[in-house]
Design a protein around this motif. Sequence first.
Motif, PDB file in Angstrom:
ATOM      1  N   PRO A 252       0.823  -1.215   0.000  1.00  0.00           N
ATOM      2  CA  PRO A 252       0.000   0.000   0.000  1.00  0.00           C
ATOM      3  C   PRO A 252       0.857   1.265   0.000  1.00  0.00           C
ATOM      4  N   GLY A 253       0.262   2.349  -0.416  1.00  0.00           N
ATOM      5  CA  GLY A 253       0.932   3.648  -0.370  1.00  0.00           C
ATOM      6  C   GLY A 253       1.580   4.054  -1.693  1.00  0.00           C
ATOM      7  N   PHE A 254       1.442   3.239  -2.737  1.00  0.00           N
ATOM      8  CA  PHE A 254       2.049   3.576  -4.023  1.00  0.00           C
ATOM      9  C   PHE A 254       0.977   3.642  -5.109  1.00  0.00           C
ATOM     10  N   LYS A 255       0.859   4.800  -5.742  1.00  0.00           N
ATOM     11  CA  LYS A 255      -0.091   4.928  -6.848  1.00  0.00           C
ATOM     12  C   LYS A 255       0.400   4.134  -8.059  1.00  0.00           C
ATOM     13  N   TYR A 256       1.698   4.078  -8.208  1.00  0.00           N
ATOM     14  CA  TYR A 256       2.283   3.242  -9.251  1.00  0.00           C
ATOM     15  C   TYR A 256       3.673   2.822  -8.812  1.00  0.00           C
ATOM     16  N   GLY A 257       4.298   2.002  -9.617  1.00  0.00           N
ATOM     17  CA  GLY A 257       5.509   1.339  -9.167  1.00  0.00           C
ATOM     18  C   GLY A 257       6.741   2.198  -8.998  1.00  0.00           C
ATOM     19  N   GLY A 258       6.961   3.123  -9.914  1.00  0.00           N
ATOM     20  CA  GLY A 258       8.144   3.966  -9.835  1.00  0.00           C
ATOM     21  C   GLY A 258       9.422   3.235 -10.223  1.00  0.00           C
ATOM     22  N   LYS A 259      10.518   3.907  -9.930  1.00  0.00           N
ATOM     23  CA  LYS A 259      11.836   3.358 -10.230  1.00  0.00           C
ATOM     24  C   LYS A 259      12.409   2.743  -8.972  1.00  0.00           C
TER      25      LYS A 259
END
Lengths: 364, 664
Positions: A252-259
Amino acid sequence: MLLKKLSLSVFVLSLFTIVLTSCSDDDPINEAPVVTTGAYILNSGTWGANNTTLTYYDFTTSNVTNNVYFTQNGRVMGDTGNDMLIYGSKIYYAVAISGKIAVTDKDGVSIGEDIQSVEDGIAQQPRHFAAFEGKVYVTFYDGYLACIDTVSLAIEKKVKVGRDPEQVAVANRKLYVANSGGMAYPVNYDKTVSVISVDNFSLLKTLEVAPNPIGVKVDDQGDVYVASVDYNGNDGALQKIDSKTDAITVIPGFKYGGKLSPVSNGKMYVIQAAYDENWNAVNSYFVVDTKNEKLLTDQFITDGTTLTAPGCIDVEPVSGNVYIGDSPTYTGNGDLYIFSPAGKLLKKFDAGGVNPVKVCFVEK
Amino acid sequence: MWTDLRKFIYFIVLLCLLPFGMEAQEHVTDTLSGGSLNEVRVSASLRPSATRSTVPLQVMDAGTVDRLGIQSLSDAVRHFSGVTVKDYGGLGGIKTVSIRSMGASHTAVSYDGVTLSDARSGQVDIGRFSLDNLSLITLSIGQGDDIFQPARIMASAGSLNLKTNPPIFKDTNYLGIIQVKTGSFGFVNPSLQYSQKFNDVFSAAVFGNWQRTDGDYPFTFKNGNETVHEKRKNSDLKSLNGELNLYGNFRKNGRVNIKAYYYDSERGLPGAVIIDNYYPSREQLKDRNFFAQLHYENLLSHGISIRGQMKYNYAYTDYTNPVYNQEDEYRQNEYYISGCLLYTPFDALSVSFAEDAYINTLWNNFPDCQFPERFSSLTALSVKYDHSRLTVIGNLLGTFITENVDNGTTPADRKKISPSVSASYLPFAGTNLRMRASYKNVFRVPTFNELYYYRIGNTNLKPENTIQYNLGLTWIGSFNETFRYLTASVDAYYNKVQDKIIAIPTLFLPKMMNVGKVEARGIDVNLSAKIRLKKHWEMTVSGNYSYQKAIDITDESSKQYKDQIPYTPEHSGSGAVSLENPWVNISYSFILTGLRYSFSQNIPENRIDGYYDQNISLNKTVKIRKMNLKIQGDVLNLADQSYEIIKWYPMPGRSYRLSLKWSF
């Protein structure tokens, strides 16, 4: 047409930027204390400009040496270096658009011929590496995972995976490959992870994750982290695969995965960007505790340093210092920022090339 | 040091060359140059005077093109000063023109008075135009002197104008030219022009042109210590282009020209040379373009002239790359209407009012295409005072643009007034030395790509603004029967591009933003002369030199601050000498370009060496009864120099052309 060409190049460029997610460091972690002597920085360059370069940062002297590959070998490496791996006594470079894997010793001197694999008259484009038990694994963008023997430097076998595979990692004698389907943007991304047995190099199963999975990292407990990057911000996720059961949970806490950075000392760093209506980006730097799958902070950088377009984030295993490569423009040299584990800027220098995409650390 | 040495060498070479110069881009008067035009007679009204012009104006007519053996429009434009032609090499390589470092999208390209457009890219590939049916190529920097023009031609920083000519019938009521060209790398190009006079009012002309090439030219480059010998692959081109013109001359009731144009091509895109990956690229491009235009012009009584034009344009592009399973299709439409009124109350004073309106639409096969539709209205008011010693022109251009999209954000409407003013003055009566000065402030709207391209486009973009100042001197002299004329011009300029649209990196995606700022200063020098050695022996020499310092002043803290912008040589020049004689006409021409950078940062890694491209052309015309048969042979890139205009897009080495032209 020109426009076509330009837009295509911008587009392809964007693809590579997308893909340039950091180190797929799956090197076996030694129990003995590690001593690092320096860092290699791979600069991807600009698509179609044959300006992939290698820079060395010496920890003892603090000297930065540019163009190491060119100096050592009398030729340029090629076009669009995408990943680098130090494994055993060798350094491997995935030079995507040149369609080859270059191999050097730890001084950057070429070993043997470059590895090139041709399917239907097209040189396959290597994307990312993983290593395990004397083999180096590499994803090819046309949908393969290949196994390279580290002694003969030959491709021993290939296995078909999903569309436009990106990062790969090993956990529990299994290889996890993120199938991005990034070329089918924006509606038809792939959303699978191929699970391949290390032992017989065959596909065990295909797991479904959020669309456009790109980053894959593992921690010490055999958990696999998969970053799915949905640019519309709706369907992306940071996910954890338990390699014993292959069960997937969303962190939880991530709108998308990122780097993603490689996992080091029980921590993984994640970079995300939020955009205002004028597309000015504000980057966030998250720190995840990989033992407890807990978000520690979303503001790793504590001294107000701002970066434009971070292309990679890697962690030096001894000090825990965080190396972030930044590309303020697509055509000018990037910068390398070194932060202390507390998120304070320790050093900043010119990366010696365009678009730094990967930092690897040389161990004694 | 090396750059300084090189600069010095260029300087010396140019110094040596300038006095005896090169090729005539400017013809002095019609009587002087008439003798050199074999096939095409250019009527006096069409050839503007370069020396009287209030802004830098360069002219190349069909006679010059023929005499120098120039093979393509881009090579012709490369002989102009103050321009950079980007050329991706070979027949199929894209070619665009940028004037004085302002970028190709600030250059308007017009074909018989109507601006060509590509609302998607904002750039016109001049590689598709055949030189065979062009009678006049002019390049004007800033606001041209002719105020009896559509408003759209005034809406750019500079314009490249291509003109075909109405046929001029003499003894027969038909005219024809059949031409066949062939050359290295599988080049074959037959073309046909035929004109028929029906009666005193109507005539018609057809033009057809087909060409093909394998384009597989060899090239050599150095990768450090290694020398690589390779061939261009997937560089073939096939194209067909046809044109139909109807001319009606109703005398007191005006003149009408109806034109229908069709272009169809298929080509491989070889792409950049990629080190260690010499497998042929699979990229393919198909282009189809059709337009029909109507032009009407009439000189009414009481000093009033009117001019009107209409155009419909359809363009289709299909790009495929099987390596990525990619197929991108684009369709664009344009509907255009223009009217212009010219009032000349006295001989010296004229006033014009022009109104243009057009609609551009874009369709593509991307899943989230926004299907933009743009309506543009341009209104221009111009005043010209033209007396023997002084010419002054003032112009105001009003722009209104509004856009509609099927989905997503619509950019705000755009309204703007753009001024320009220019003057030419003869300070000393009885001499031919004129001074000129000009100012123009104009902009370009963001292209559909910049606004809407998936993920990269930005609908908040503002227009890209240009400001130009020019100061110049022109001189023309006619001496005697031997030294028939000498013309010279020197112009110094300063210009600025603001809110330049560039792709800015973000974490994952690039984004188009209005952040760039470029400042350019430069000097353009042009010289040409004609010398009559003896009867039927005439030598024409001409040359030009450009100095341009165009620097990026976007961001003081960036690594490229004040660096020369990419693909812009500080020093460049060209020259030509031709000798016409009763035996075999011969000409030599060259293009010299100094050091450039492939990217914004002026570091050694980005350096592209200068080049010296030389051509030789021989031709001989044989008269058989009333027909002319002309045989021409050309050697291009005589010294077989390996060079690039665009980094990693090698240009062809030495190559040959042979052409046969039969005029009846």
